[in-house]
Enzyme design. Structure first.
Site, PDB file in Angstrom:
ATOM      1  N   GLY A  11       0.848  -1.197   0.000  1.00 51.05           N
ATOM      2  CA  GLY A  11       0.000   0.000   0.000  1.00 51.05           C
ATOM      3  C   GLY A  11       0.874   1.233   0.000  1.00 51.05           C
ATOM      4  O   GLY A  11       1.870   1.281   0.706  1.00 51.05           O
ATOM      5  N   GLY A 113       6.391  -1.951   3.519  1.00 51.23           N
ATOM      6  CA  GLY A 113       5.984  -2.276   4.884  1.00 51.23           C
ATOM      7  C   GLY A 113       6.277  -3.733   5.208  1.00 51.23           C
ATOM      8  O   GLY A 113       7.244  -4.309   4.687  1.00 51.23           O
ATOM      9  N   GLY A 115       4.862  -6.900   4.593  1.00 54.40           N
ATOM     10  CA  GLY A 115       4.933  -7.950   3.567  1.00 54.40           C
ATOM     11  C   GLY A 115       6.142  -7.739   2.677  1.00 54.40           C
ATOM     12  O   GLY A 115       6.893  -8.683   2.362  1.00 54.40           O
ATOM     13  N   THR A 116       6.354  -6.495   2.293  1.00 55.49           N
ATOM     14  CA  THR A 116       7.481  -6.128   1.432  1.00 55.49           C
ATOM     15  C   THR A 116       8.807  -6.558   2.045  1.00 55.49           C
ATOM     16  O   THR A 116       9.712  -7.021   1.344  1.00 55.49           O
ATOM     17  CB  THR A 116       7.485  -4.596   1.230  1.00 55.49           C
ATOM     18  OG1 THR A 116       6.246  -4.218   0.659  1.00 55.49           O
ATOM     19  CG2 THR A 116       8.632  -4.143   0.348  1.00 55.49           C
ATOM     20  N   ASP A 138       0.783   2.630   8.917  1.00 53.05           N
ATOM     21  CA  ASP A 138       0.437   1.839  10.113  1.00 53.05           C
ATOM     22  C   ASP A 138       1.491   1.926  11.227  1.00 53.05           C
ATOM     23  O   ASP A 138       1.204   1.571  12.368  1.00 53.05           O
ATOM     24  CB  ASP A 138       0.254   0.361   9.733  1.00 53.05           C
ATOM     25  CG  ASP A 138      -0.974   0.138   8.862  1.00 53.05           C
ATOM     26  OD1 ASP A 138      -1.811   1.053   8.771  1.00 53.05           O
ATOM     27  OD2 ASP A 138      -1.083  -0.941   8.252  1.00 53.05           O
ATOM     28  N   MET A 180      -7.595   3.699   9.701  1.00 52.81           N
ATOM     29  CA  MET A 180      -6.941   2.534   9.090  1.00 52.81           C
ATOM     30  C   MET A 180      -6.052   1.788  10.093  1.00 52.81           C
ATOM     31  O   MET A 180      -5.516   2.388  11.019  1.00 52.81           O
ATOM     32  CB  MET A 180      -6.134   2.947   7.870  1.00 52.81           C
ATOM     33  CG  MET A 180      -6.949   2.900   6.591  1.00 52.81           C
ATOM     34  SD  MET A 180      -5.918   3.180   5.143  1.00 52.81           S
ATOM     35  CE  MET A 180      -7.016   2.579   3.862  1.00 52.81           C
ATOM     36  N   HIS A 182      -5.476  -2.645  10.285  1.00 54.25           N
ATOM     37  CA  HIS A 182      -6.152  -3.915  10.541  1.00 54.25           C
ATOM     38  C   HIS A 182      -5.527  -4.666  11.707  1.00 54.25           C
ATOM     39  O   HIS A 182      -6.215  -5.336  12.451  1.00 54.25           O
ATOM     40  CB  HIS A 182      -6.097  -4.800   9.288  1.00 54.25           C
ATOM     41  CG  HIS A 182      -7.217  -4.516   8.340  1.00 54.25           C
ATOM     42  ND1 HIS A 182      -8.525  -4.662   8.692  1.00 54.25           N
ATOM     43  CD2 HIS A 182      -7.219  -4.066   7.061  1.00 54.25           C
ATOM     44  CE1 HIS A 182      -9.299  -4.334   7.686  1.00 54.25           C
ATOM     45  NE2 HIS A 182      -8.535  -3.966   6.677  1.00 54.25           N
ATOM     46  N   GLN A 285      -6.462   8.693   4.115  1.00 53.79           N
ATOM     47  CA  GLN A 285      -5.384   8.735   5.116  1.00 53.79           C
ATOM     48  C   GLN A 285      -4.006   8.450   4.516  1.00 53.79           C
ATOM     49  O   GLN A 285      -2.990   8.768   5.098  1.00 53.79           O
ATOM     50  CB  GLN A 285      -5.683   7.726   6.238  1.00 53.79           C
ATOM     51  CG  GLN A 285      -6.889   8.111   7.056  1.00 53.79           C
ATOM     52  CD  GLN A 285      -7.457   6.936   7.851  1.00 53.79           C
ATOM     53  OE1 GLN A 285      -7.110   6.733   9.003  1.00 53.79           O
ATOM     54  NE2 GLN A 285      -8.335   6.159   7.249  1.00 53.79           N
ATOM     55  N   ARG A 286      -3.988   7.814   3.347  1.00 53.18           N
ATOM     56  CA  ARG A 286      -2.714   7.501   2.686  1.00 53.18           C
ATOM     57  C   ARG A 286      -2.378   8.504   1.594  1.00 53.18           C
ATOM     58  O   ARG A 286      -1.352   8.370   0.930  1.00 53.18           O
ATOM     59  CB  ARG A 286      -2.801   6.112   2.041  1.00 53.18           C
ATOM     60  CG  ARG A 286      -2.666   5.019   3.006  1.00 53.18           C
ATOM     61  CD  ARG A 286      -2.382   3.671   2.449  1.00 53.18           C
ATOM     62  NE  ARG A 286      -2.620   3.382   1.084  1.00 53.18           N
ATOM     63  CZ  ARG A 286      -3.075   2.194   0.639  1.00 53.18           C
ATOM     64  NH1 ARG A 286      -3.379   1.252   1.507  1.00 53.18           N
ATOM     65  NH2 ARG A 286      -3.213   1.961  -0.627  1.00 53.18           N
TER      66      ARG A 286
HETATM   67  O1  F6P Z   1      -0.780   0.063   3.767  1.00 51.88           O
HETATM   68  C1  F6P Z   1      -1.372  -0.106   4.986  1.00 51.88           C
HETATM   69  C2  F6P Z   1      -2.881   0.050   4.834  1.00 51.88           C
HETATM   70  O2  F6P Z   1      -3.226   1.352   4.461  1.00 51.88           O
HETATM   71  C3  F6P Z   1      -3.650  -0.338   6.093  1.00 51.88           C
HETATM   72  O3  F6P Z   1      -3.738   0.698   7.026  1.00 51.88           O
HETATM   73  C4  F6P Z   1      -4.990  -0.725   5.528  1.00 51.88           C
HETATM   74  O4  F6P Z   1      -5.644  -1.603   6.394  1.00 51.88           O
HETATM   75  C5  F6P Z   1      -4.606  -1.383   4.235  1.00 51.88           C
HETATM   76  O5  F6P Z   1      -3.359  -0.844   3.859  1.00 51.88           O
HETATM   77  C6  F6P Z   1      -5.575  -1.167   3.105  1.00 51.88           C
HETATM   78  O6  F6P Z   1      -5.156  -1.917   2.033  1.00 51.88           O
HETATM   79  P1  F6P Z   1      -5.635  -1.721   0.534  1.00 51.88           P
HETATM   80  O7  F6P Z   1      -5.074  -0.416   0.049  1.00 51.88           O
HETATM   81  O8  F6P Z   1      -5.066  -2.874  -0.190  1.00 51.88           O
HETATM   82  O9  F6P Z   1      -7.128  -1.665   0.578  1.00 51.88           O
END
Ligand code: F6P
Length: 359
Positions: A11, A113, A115-116, A138, A180, A182, A285-286
């Site tokens: 993400g 993050g 997984g990466t 996160d 955000m 999870h 938020q991103r």
């Molecule tokens: O990258 C982290 C994150 O923004 C988490 O906070 C959020 O739960 C998840 O990615 C959302 O993922 P995607 O963009 O794949 O819906």
């Protein structure tokens, strides 16, 4: 001559561009343009697997300090299946190695993050020279006090709670802002404190709905006509923690609610009759420009990565500990999650401010 590849995976978040610019600028000024070749793999690991890349020049890094997103694109390439052949039978790990060697790279700079980092560490184990930079809103990467993107996201989520405050007080309602996160609650916790939320629910501290309602009613008794909850996407009730992973997944999949906040809202409404509204800022938020903290932080991380590349010192994530930049061995980072400890001082301090965690 140094040949360096970049990729951004998972993400996205704010300051990915600022971080890559930091690496590129520092290398450029330290080594001189004649001693440097930079490559960008597009859309995360996919670009490395399928040899989708472009050579980057100095101008590619110009004007991107404040730009959100990533100039290279990103994607999620699950670590779980990285060793499985793709639909055409391609060995993805072998393909990544082949493309790295084809370009005769000295190093790959990977921004990502959790997984990466697992795949980055696998590539290191396979013999590639890897430096990583910790990105995620996160803030859950082990080995660093802070990830870039986090502070920018805290600002956005706090702004949302600020906006909700005025309307909540006008209408004597309960409002839930879903933040955000999870698996971890750093963002919810910080945005919640910063926005003056009354109740904060995070995955690390399972809640009891009756305690949540008690906290709302106590506020009413004290004369407050509204209550604001900051709820992490991954907030979980005490009851649900008793379910097995499989049972919980099934429950979520069959839930009539779009997310946990709507379930909580419904429970509060049914038990008390109070009107509850849910706001989900989601991917906002991103998005947008990185905040000044993240611009400085990502730029600093970038220069430290450049130093490692110049010295040929590979196999690290560059992080920050007690305000000092540090090199953390990738083998120590991969696969570990930095969670909020229920015993952390910040939780104690939040409680002292009257914040309920719904326990
Ligand atoms: O990258 C982290 C994150 O923004 C988490 O906070 C959020 O739960 C998840 O990615 C959302 O993922 P995607 O963009 O794949 O819906």
């Amino acid at each position: 001559m140094k040949r360096v590849g970049f990729l951004t995976s998972g993400g996205d978040c704010q300051a990915l561009n600022a971080a890559m610019r930091g690496v590129a600028k520092a290398l450029w000024f330290e080594l001189g343009p004649e001693n440097l070749e930079l490559y960008g793999f597009l859309d995360g690991y996919k670009g490395l697997i399928y040899s989708n890349y472009k050579q980057l020049s100095f101008s590619d890094f110009s004007g991107i300090l404040t730009r959100g997103g990533t100039i290279l694109g990103s994607s999620r390439t699950p670590f779980k299946t990285i060793k499985d052949p793709d639909e055409n039978g391609l060995d993805k790990v072998a393909a990544m190695k082949q493309n790295y060697y084809k370009l005769n790279l000295d190093c790959l700079v990977i921004l990502g993050g959790n997984g990466t980092h697992k795949t980055a560490n696998l590539l290191r184990e396979e013999g590639l020279n890897i430096i990583t930079l910790p990105k995620t809103i996160d803030n859950d990467l082990w080995g660093t006090d802070m990830t870039f993107g986090f502070q920018s996201a805290v600002n956005i989520a706090s702004d949302v709670i600020d906006c909700i405050h005025t309307t909540a007080s006008s209408h004597s309602r309960v409002f839930i802002v879903e933040v955000m996160g999870h698996k971890v609650g750093w963002l919810t916790l910080n945005a919640g404190i910063s926005g003056g939320a009354d109740i904060i629910l995070i995955p690390e501290i399972p809640y009891d709905i009756d305690s949540v309602i008690e906290a709302i009613e106590e506020r009413r008794k004290r004369g407050s006509n509204f209550t604001i909850l900051a709820v992490a996407e991954g907030a979980i009730s005490k009851e649900d923690t008793k379910l097995s992973k499989k049972e919980y997944k099934e429950k979520v999949a069959n839930s009539p609610y779009p997310s946990i906040s709507y379930e909580i809202a419904d429970q509060i409404n049914k038990k008390t009759g109070i009107e509850v509204r849910v706001t989900v800022p989601g991917h906002m938020q991103r998005g947008g420009a990185p905040c000044p903290y993240d611009r400085v932080f990502a730029s600093r991380l970038g220069t430290k990565a450049a130093e490692c590349i110049i010295e040929g010192d590979y196999g690290y994530m560059i992080g920050i500990k007690n305000r000092e930049l540090v090199k953390v061995p990738l083998g120590e980072v991969a696969g570990k999650l930095k969670e909020v400890s229920p015993d952390a001082p910040i939780i104690h301090e939040a409680r002292m401010l009257g914040i309920s965690f719904g326990e």
